[in-house]
Design an enzyme around this catalytic site. Structure first.
Site, PDB file in Angstrom:
ATOM      1  N   ASP A 127     -29.252 -27.219 -42.956  1.00  0.00           N
ATOM      2  CA  ASP A 127     -30.166 -26.149 -43.355  1.00  0.00           C
ATOM      3  C   ASP A 127     -30.893 -25.530 -42.170  1.00  0.00           C
ATOM      4  OD1 ASP A 127     -29.994 -25.849 -46.077  1.00  0.00           O
ATOM      5  OD2 ASP A 127     -31.461 -27.400 -46.538  1.00  0.00           O
TER       6      ASP A 127
HETATM    7  C1  GLC Z   1     -36.368 -28.192 -43.775  1.00  0.00           C
HETATM    8  C2  GLC Z   1     -35.811 -29.546 -43.437  1.00  0.00           C
HETATM    9  C3  GLC Z   1     -34.436 -29.721 -43.980  1.00  0.00           C
HETATM   10  C4  GLC Z   1     -34.372 -29.310 -45.414  1.00  0.00           C
HETATM   11  C5  GLC Z   1     -34.981 -27.929 -45.628  1.00  0.00           C
HETATM   12  C6  GLC Z   1     -34.980 -27.611 -47.094  1.00  0.00           C
HETATM   13  O1  GLC Z   1     -35.635 -27.229 -43.159  1.00  0.00           O
HETATM   14  O2  GLC Z   1     -35.778 -29.788 -42.069  1.00  0.00           O
HETATM   15  O3  GLC Z   1     -34.051 -31.064 -43.819  1.00  0.00           O
HETATM   16  O4  GLC Z   1     -33.059 -29.286 -45.822  1.00  0.00           O
HETATM   17  O5  GLC Z   1     -36.274 -27.909 -45.140  1.00  0.00           O
HETATM   18  O6  GLC Z   1     -35.649 -26.456 -47.416  1.00  0.00           O
HETATM   19  C1  GLC Z   2     -31.925 -31.717 -46.630  1.00  0.00           C
HETATM   20  C2  GLC Z   2     -31.384 -30.796 -47.698  1.00  0.00           C
HETATM   21  C3  GLC Z   2     -29.885 -30.704 -47.635  1.00  0.00           C
HETATM   22  C4  GLC Z   2     -29.438 -30.396 -46.241  1.00  0.00           C
HETATM   23  C5  GLC Z   2     -30.017 -31.357 -45.242  1.00  0.00           C
HETATM   24  C6  GLC Z   2     -29.681 -31.008 -43.815  1.00  0.00           C
HETATM   25  O1  GLC Z   2     -31.576 -33.024 -46.932  1.00  0.00           O
HETATM   26  O2  GLC Z   2     -31.783 -31.227 -48.983  1.00  0.00           O
HETATM   27  O3  GLC Z   2     -29.427 -29.726 -48.515  1.00  0.00           O
HETATM   28  O4  GLC Z   2     -28.051 -30.418 -46.229  1.00  0.00           O
HETATM   29  O5  GLC Z   2     -31.411 -31.378 -45.375  1.00  0.00           O
HETATM   30  O6  GLC Z   2     -30.371 -29.913 -43.359  1.00  0.00           O
END
Ligand code: GLC
Ligand code: GLC
Length: 748
Positions: free
Chosen positions: A421
């Site tokens: 993400d």
């Molecule tokens: C932030 C976190 C990530 C997560 C995202 C969800 O970017 O670092 O882990 O997936 O929020 O919105």
């Molecule tokens: C968080 C989010 C997931 C994403 C991950 C890596 O766990 O829930 O959707 O893939 O972060 O950013």
């Protein structure tokens, strides 16, 4: 609902203490908190009064039971006051914690027949309320927080508890709470059980008030429930039902391996966490406020992989819900709201890996159940009536979505982000506080993801099988060709010589290559590409995994990338917003580690796979709890990486895709018991020093009793099913009526 409290007061000298979630520990001689499947037991002893409370939600009910057992360990009679307390939420968590100018004037309760009813906003548009009941005759009650706590005091020493007298307050605005006061005399050695019920009720609009036209809430529907659960014998019966429910669910897969930490996680806690993540996605926990994210499209599809064997019917429903939020172009809303089941417009779409996960979820469901009819079920797009197509077409559009969005190197465009993400290559945010998840300042026609390419190959190969089962040779051949083509592209533009590259940025520059100064090697493409089969035959997978071992593996798990980003890079987005060693910036993002375990099994390295498994296994990490800091039975999203000041410190336990992925890695890849379209496959890749293991797996109505016996040092499998040789590694589905199959798998 806010905090939950039980206070005890010794009425002979006025001393009081709390014996619940937030005890005043200094006042306790003993305190233990024990979690089980769907329940928590908190026990404490203070001043020779033992208090044990079991908290649980009966299966199928909208209520929570607190069953308190008090025992007098003294040589004299004890005169004790018990005060319960719960802080009611005003239904909208965000408003509740921000909009005080309104909500200090909306609170309302009723106190009828010794039951506290919380009915804020019921007078207008809500038709639901909460209730809090107690099995004993009350000495008093409170429903207004300030009356209970007293001015300038907190939950550690409520004025009412100190005084030993409730104030019988009726909340009108301010902050509604519920508190009962019960007085008991306990003889030497005597025990007493007290039951509290905290429940929730929704009424039909036309039957909101009783009598109709009044402002009094209709309590008829809950009266019977309250009467039922205030009887300790019914509470015990409900607890037995809960226990049997979990025995059955966990019983679907049980193993006995030489490693107690593997056994503990597979047999109990990893499966339990899979259920929790399936149900709650990333909504509410200590780390997630419950007001931000709904059900993630990619998250929920992945959560399903570790859950589908437990309650396949719920998995089916989830697949339908997810697919119904899909966009006509095959893309997906990144999240949907669990209550409305509608895609979340605020976050929208454009996470270009999302749709492919649907294919993997459906494949897992088909393998588990053989329910091929699901593919013909009509499912709408964006929940729009009239737009339905068979689910099969949703899967096709999911993959077509990737093929319609290829970049300059013919790799898939990344969009807002892929699985990571925080790899926001089209974001370019320079405004503080701006959301990396929704800001997109670039057109997105350049930045590409090698990860999505690997994921595409994995999903396309499932589609090949699915189409073949539907006797659709054309589709099958087409997907085979698409997968082959994508593999070639990866070798051409996604291979760095010793590992898979990660991406190309908006300037067309490579990321995850030895040509980079920071972010030279990333874990995700190594895991997913090899899982998809790339390089398994020709040694390049081994090369990539050796690079993982060399550059990314640490004693606490495998970090996400190296070297960590030492500064904020506008063109990389959120990934570089974290200090080095945390989260996506070179933390041990546990969700990705099982992909490497799976990849290791693909090249037959069971020792290495299980070693990685053990490094992040919470049960094993109990030995280093002072460092690890999270629960020793539940996976955390992240363990601090080597660039952080506290490598090995875990964070964000419970709601993480780590649960499902580790479950898949250990049960299907390492222990090798894997549902396939035409039967159960037994193909373990276990540590060389294991002489074997035993497993029970319920699969399509048959109980498989599996013994794995090591005969040599390799991973070659020969199967004996009910004493007969079976070629290959897949046990064909038995004849109808067969309920138990004994399987011996020799490996060597
Ligand atoms: C932030 C976190 C990530 C997560 C995202 C969800 O970017 O670092 O882990 O997936 O929020 O919105
Ligand atoms: C968080 C989010 C997931 C994403 C991950 C890596 O766990 O829930 O959707 O893939 O972060 O950013």
């Amino acid at each position: 609902m806010g905090g939950r409290y039980i206070y005890l007061r010794d009425n002979t000298d006025g001393k009081f203490w709390s014996t619940s979630w937030m005890p005043v520990r200094s006042a306790l001689d003993e305190y233990t908190c024990r979690h089980g499947m769907g329940y928590t037991i908190i026990r404490s002893v203070s001043r020779q009064i033992e208090a044990e409370t079991c908290y649980f939600v009966p299966v199928g009910e909208n209520l929570e039971i607190w069953e308190l057992t008090l025992t007098n360990l003294r040589k004299t009679t004890a005169d004790i006051s018990i005060f319960s307390a719960v802080e009611f939420c005003l239904w909208d968590a965000s408003d509740d914690s921000t909009n005080f100018q309104r909500n200090f004037s909306t609170g309302q309760v009723e106190f009828v027949d010794e039951v506290i009813y919380h009915k804020t906003e019921y007078r207008e548009r809500r038709d639901h309320y909460a209730y809090f009941a107690c099995s004993e005759k009350l000495a008093g009650f409170d429903t207004q927080r300030e009356a209970f706590l007293g001015r300038y005091r907190g939950w550690d020493s409520p004025a009412v508890v100190e005084a030993g007298e409730s104030s019988d307050s009726i909340a009108y605005g301010w902050q509604p709470i519920g508190s009962h006061h019960i007085k008991v005399q306990l003889k030497t050695g005597e025990s007493k059980q007290i039951v509290f019920i905290l429940g929730y009720q929704e009424n039909p609009k036309e039957a909101k008030f009783d009598p109709p036209g009044s402002q009094v809430i209709n309590k008829k529907p809950v009266k019977r429930t309250i009467a039922k659960y205030l009887q300790p014998k019914n509470v015990e019966a409900a607890f037995d039902v809960l226990r049997d429910y979990w025995i059955e669910l966990l019983g679907k897969f049980q193993v006995n391996t030489p490693d107690e930490h593997t056994n503990r996680m597979v047999n109990i806690w990893n499966a339990y966490q899979c259920m929790i993540t399936f149900n709650l996605s990333r909504s509410a926990s200590y780390f997630e406020s419950g007001i931000g994210r709904g059900m993630g499209f990619r998250d929920s599809n992945q959560d399903l992989l570790g859950f589908v064997h437990m309650i396949p019917e719920s998995a089916r429903e989830r697949i339908m819900d997810l697919a119904a939020t899909q966009l006509g172009n095959g893309g997906a809303f990144h999240q949907y709201q669990p209550l409305t089941k509608r895609g979340n417009n605020d976050v929208g779409s454009g996470f270009n890996d999302d749709p492919a996960w649907l294919v993997l979820a459906v494949a897992a469901y088909l393998k588990e159940t053989g329910d091929w009819a699901i593919l013909d079920a009509p499912v709408p797009y964006e929940n729009e009536h009239g737009s339905e197509t068979p689910l099969y077409e949703h899967l096709q559009r999911s993959l077509q979505y990737t093929l319609d969005r290829l970049g300059p190197n013919n790799l898939p465009l990344i969009g807002r982000a892929d699985w990571n993400d925080c790899l926001n290559l089209n974001c370019f945010s320079d405004t503080p506080g701006q959301s990396f998840q929704t800001t997109t300042n670039k057109e997105g026609r350049v930045a590409e993801s090698v990860f999505i390419a690997g994921l595409f190959v994995l999903a396309a190969k499932e589609m090949v099988e699915i189409a073949r089962h539907r006797q659709n040779k054309g589709d099958s051949a087409k997907m085979q060709q698409a997968a082959r083509q994508m593999e070639e592209t990866v070798w051409k533009s996604g291979w760095d010589g010793e590992w898979f590259r990660r991406a190309y940025d908006d300037f067309g520059h490579v990321l995850g290559s030895k040509d980079n100064e920071e972010g030279q090697i990333f874990i995700e493409p190594q895991g997913i590409c090899i899982w998809a089969g790339l390089g398994v035959e020709d040694g390049r997978a081994k090369k990539a995994l050796d690079s993982v071992a060399k550059y990314l593996a640490t004693p606490h798990g495998i970090v996400l990338q190296q070297p960590a980003f030492s500064q904020y890079y506008l063109h990389l987005g959120e990934i570089s917003s974290y200090p080095p060693g945390y989260k996506e910036n070179a933390g041990i993002f546990c969700h990705t580690n099982p992909w490497i375990m799976i990849a290791e099994t693909k090249i037959g390295r069971g020792d290495q796979a299980h070693d990685y498994y053990t490094r992040i296994n919470p049960s094993k990490r109990e030995e280093i709890s002072e460092l690890h800091k999270c629960e020793p039975y539940v996976y955390s999203q992240m363990i601090a990486g080597r660039d952080a000041p506290t490598p090995g410190e875990a964070k964000n336990s419970w709601l993480s895709g780590t649960a499902a992925m580790n479950y898949v890695a250990i049960t299907q890849a390492i222990l090798g018991i894997q549902p396939q379209y035409d039967g159960l496959e037994i193909k373990p890749v276990i540590p060389s020093k294991w002489q074997g293991f035993e497993a029970i797996r319920h699969f399509r109505g048959v109980r498989y009793e599996v013994s794995v016996i090591r005969k040599g040092t390799g991973n070659r499998v020969s199967l004996l099913v009910e004493g007969k040789n079976v070629p290959g590694t897949v046990i064909p589905l038995p004849d109808q009526g067969v309920r138990i199959l004994k399987v011996t798998a020799y490996i060597g």
